[in-house]
Design a protein around this motif. Sequence first.
Motif, PDB file in Angstrom:
ATOM      1  N   ASN A  97       0.835  -1.200   0.000  1.00 46.23           N
ATOM      2  CA  ASN A  97       0.000   0.000   0.000  1.00 46.23           C
ATOM      3  C   ASN A  97       0.871   1.252   0.000  1.00 46.23           C
ATOM      4  O   ASN A  97       1.454   1.622   1.020  1.00 46.23           O
ATOM      5  N   SER A  98       0.952   1.918  -1.141  1.00 45.62           N
ATOM      6  CA  SER A  98       1.837   3.081  -1.265  1.00 45.62           C
ATOM      7  C   SER A  98       1.372   4.252  -0.414  1.00 45.62           C
ATOM      8  O   SER A  98       2.192   5.022   0.095  1.00 45.62           O
ATOM      9  N   THR A  99       0.053   4.400  -0.231  1.00 43.07           N
ATOM     10  CA  THR A  99      -0.466   5.481   0.605  1.00 43.07           C
ATOM     11  C   THR A  99      -0.017   5.306   2.050  1.00 43.07           C
ATOM     12  O   THR A  99       0.409   6.260   2.706  1.00 43.07           O
ATOM     13  N   MET A 100      -0.103   4.086   2.533  1.00 46.16           N
ATOM     14  CA  MET A 100       0.327   3.799   3.893  1.00 46.16           C
ATOM     15  C   MET A 100       1.830   4.029   4.051  1.00 46.16           C
ATOM     16  O   MET A 100       2.286   4.631   5.022  1.00 46.16           O
ATOM     17  N   ARG A 101       2.575   3.566   3.099  1.00 44.51           N
ATOM     18  CA  ARG A 101       4.025   3.701   3.163  1.00 44.51           C
ATOM     19  C   ARG A 101       4.441   5.170   3.145  1.00 44.51           C
ATOM     20  O   ARG A 101       5.315   5.595   3.896  1.00 44.51           O
ATOM     21  N   THR A 102       3.793   5.963   2.299  1.00 41.24           N
ATOM     22  CA  THR A 102       4.103   7.390   2.219  1.00 41.24           C
ATOM     23  C   THR A 102       3.765   8.093   3.524  1.00 41.24           C
ATOM     24  O   THR A 102       4.516   8.951   3.999  1.00 41.24           O
ATOM     25  N   SER A 103       2.641   7.720   4.125  1.00 45.90           N
ATOM     26  CA  SER A 103       2.235   8.328   5.393  1.00 45.90           C
ATOM     27  C   SER A 103       3.276   8.061   6.471  1.00 45.90           C
ATOM     28  O   SER A 103       3.627   8.958   7.253  1.00 45.90           O
ATOM     29  N   ILE A 104       3.791   6.855   6.510  1.00 46.34           N
ATOM     30  CA  ILE A 104       4.793   6.502   7.521  1.00 46.34           C
ATOM     31  C   ILE A 104       6.083   7.287   7.294  1.00 46.34           C
ATOM     32  O   ILE A 104       6.685   7.797   8.238  1.00 46.34           O
ATOM     33  N   VAL A 105       6.501   7.390   6.046  1.00 51.08           N
ATOM     34  CA  VAL A 105       7.728   8.133   5.726  1.00 51.08           C
ATOM     35  C   VAL A 105       7.650   9.559   6.234  1.00 51.08           C
ATOM     36  O   VAL A 105       8.635  10.119   6.726  1.00 51.08           O
ATOM     37  N   ASP A 106       6.466  10.165   6.146  1.00 55.27           N
ATOM     38  CA  ASP A 106       6.290  11.566   6.524  1.00 55.27           C
ATOM     39  C   ASP A 106       6.028  11.775   8.012  1.00 55.27           C
ATOM     40  O   ASP A 106       5.839  12.912   8.449  1.00 55.27           O
ATOM     41  N   SER A 107       5.996  10.714   8.805  1.00 58.68           N
ATOM     42  CA  SER A 107       5.564  10.816  10.199  1.00 58.68           C
ATOM     43  C   SER A 107       6.727  10.945  11.168  1.00 58.68           C
ATOM     44  O   SER A 107       7.814  10.430  10.932  1.00 58.68           O
ATOM     45  N   LYS A 108       6.437  11.609  12.282  1.00 55.96           N
ATOM     46  CA  LYS A 108       7.367  11.681  13.398  1.00 55.96           C
ATOM     47  C   LYS A 108       6.976  10.719  14.513  1.00 55.96           C
ATOM     48  O   LYS A 108       7.780  10.414  15.387  1.00 55.96           O
ATOM     49  N   ILE A 109       5.721  10.263  14.505  1.00 55.70           N
ATOM     50  CA  ILE A 109       5.270   9.242  15.440  1.00 55.70           C
ATOM     51  C   ILE A 109       4.508   8.184  14.657  1.00 55.70           C
ATOM     52  O   ILE A 109       3.628   8.516  13.850  1.00 55.70           O
ATOM     53  N   VAL A 110       4.839   6.921  14.886  1.00 60.93           N
ATOM     54  CA  VAL A 110       4.118   5.806  14.274  1.00 60.93           C
ATOM     55  C   VAL A 110       3.598   4.912  15.398  1.00 60.93           C
ATOM     56  O   VAL A 110       4.371   4.453  16.236  1.00 60.93           O
ATOM     57  N   LEU A 111       2.286   4.707  15.427  1.00 64.53           N
ATOM     58  CA  LEU A 111       1.647   3.873  16.435  1.00 64.53           C
ATOM     59  C   LEU A 111       1.142   2.591  15.786  1.00 64.53           C
ATOM     60  O   LEU A 111       0.506   2.638  14.726  1.00 64.53           O
ATOM     61  N   VAL A 112       1.411   1.458  16.421  1.00 59.80           N
ATOM     62  CA  VAL A 112       0.992   0.165  15.885  1.00 59.80           C
ATOM     63  C   VAL A 112       0.200  -0.587  16.940  1.00 59.80           C
ATOM     64  O   VAL A 112       0.690  -0.811  18.047  1.00 59.80           O
ATOM     65  N   GLU A 113      -1.029  -0.963  16.598  1.00 59.20           N
ATOM     66  CA  GLU A 113      -1.894  -1.778  17.468  1.00 59.20           C
ATOM     67  C   GLU A 113      -2.494  -2.870  16.588  1.00 59.20           C
ATOM     68  O   GLU A 113      -3.216  -2.581  15.639  1.00 59.20           O
ATOM     69  N   ILE A 114      -2.205  -4.124  16.871  1.00 57.44           N
ATOM     70  CA  ILE A 114      -2.707  -5.209  16.029  1.00 57.44           C
ATOM     71  C   ILE A 114      -2.638  -6.526  16.810  1.00 57.44           C
ATOM     72  O   ILE A 114      -1.839  -6.661  17.747  1.00 57.44           O
TER      73      ILE A 114
END
Length: 333
Positions: A97-114
């Motif tokens: 998912n390129s949209t997801m990947r781009t969002s992560i690249v631009d982020s200063k905080i990444v939260l993961v819940e799964i």
Amino acid sequence: ELMVLIKIVHRHFLIKGFLVSFFILLSMTVLTLLAVKASANNPLKVTALGDSITSLGGFISIYNRYVTTDLKYVTQTNNLGIAGWTSGALANALTDNSTMRTSIVDSKIVLVEIGINDFFNYRGAYQSGTCGGVDNQDCLRSMVANFKTNWDRIFTQINTLVDPTKTAIRTQDIYYSVAAADQLPTAPYNNSFPVLNFYLQQMNAYIHSSSQVRNIPVANVHLAYNGINGDENPAAKGYLLPDAIHPTTLGSTVIADELRKLGYAPLTLVCADVNGDGKVNSTDMLLVYKNFNTNSSQTNFNPTYDVNGDGKVNSIDILLMSQQFNRRCVISP
């Protein structure tokens, strides 16, 4: 027009030979209004990944408020949680998912819940006696093995997209929302808690051990929801909605609180004490004002007055100063 007004007032008081608090207050008020408007153009970007616990947004919104309070940043969140997602679905999306990947690249905080859907997908099979194997636990063993593989895939992909020394990556373990029900002796639960909890604990143990290797802090949500033995009922604490899965406002606050306890390293509180006297006051405000609208491409640029370190002295710096005005500035990890 506002900046012109400030300059006129400034010049008037200088001509009179003094600079009184009226000018300071006027400058601070007007520039703060400018900064609030401009701050939307320079937010701290957050990407949230997960299932419906994330997509509902409750704990994300509360956590964002904590970030703003603690770090003095305005946040902009891209909530990419998808209802029903498992660890495998998230791992695949991070690859494709390129949209997801781009969002992560631009982020200063990444939260993961799964992970809760991984658990629920096989909980029913075990309780119905269709899990496989002589002990009816084959599907649970596969669940844990697949989860571990997917968990590694998730964070391998994230680490290819961001620099962990510049981005705060945070995750959390999995709470047992139906722990009380699974302790009931009646069908379909049949006191399935001991076996199911054994496998959930394996998943959570891997979350903690693998995250420690990657230097990723983990929020202890399972402990907060289910207690030290894992058998406490989060619904009885007011943490769950009637669906016995998703968090209430109180439950969301608990998750956000656990995330907040982890701090924000490598991000730090922006300190607006530009003259280094241990407090943010009118002296700092005037120093920044005198260097207003300068940037790193100019010879007269002084990074001391670039409060947020973005290479520009502008209204964002004034906003940060106004948020800390008349307080002592403390740098936190």
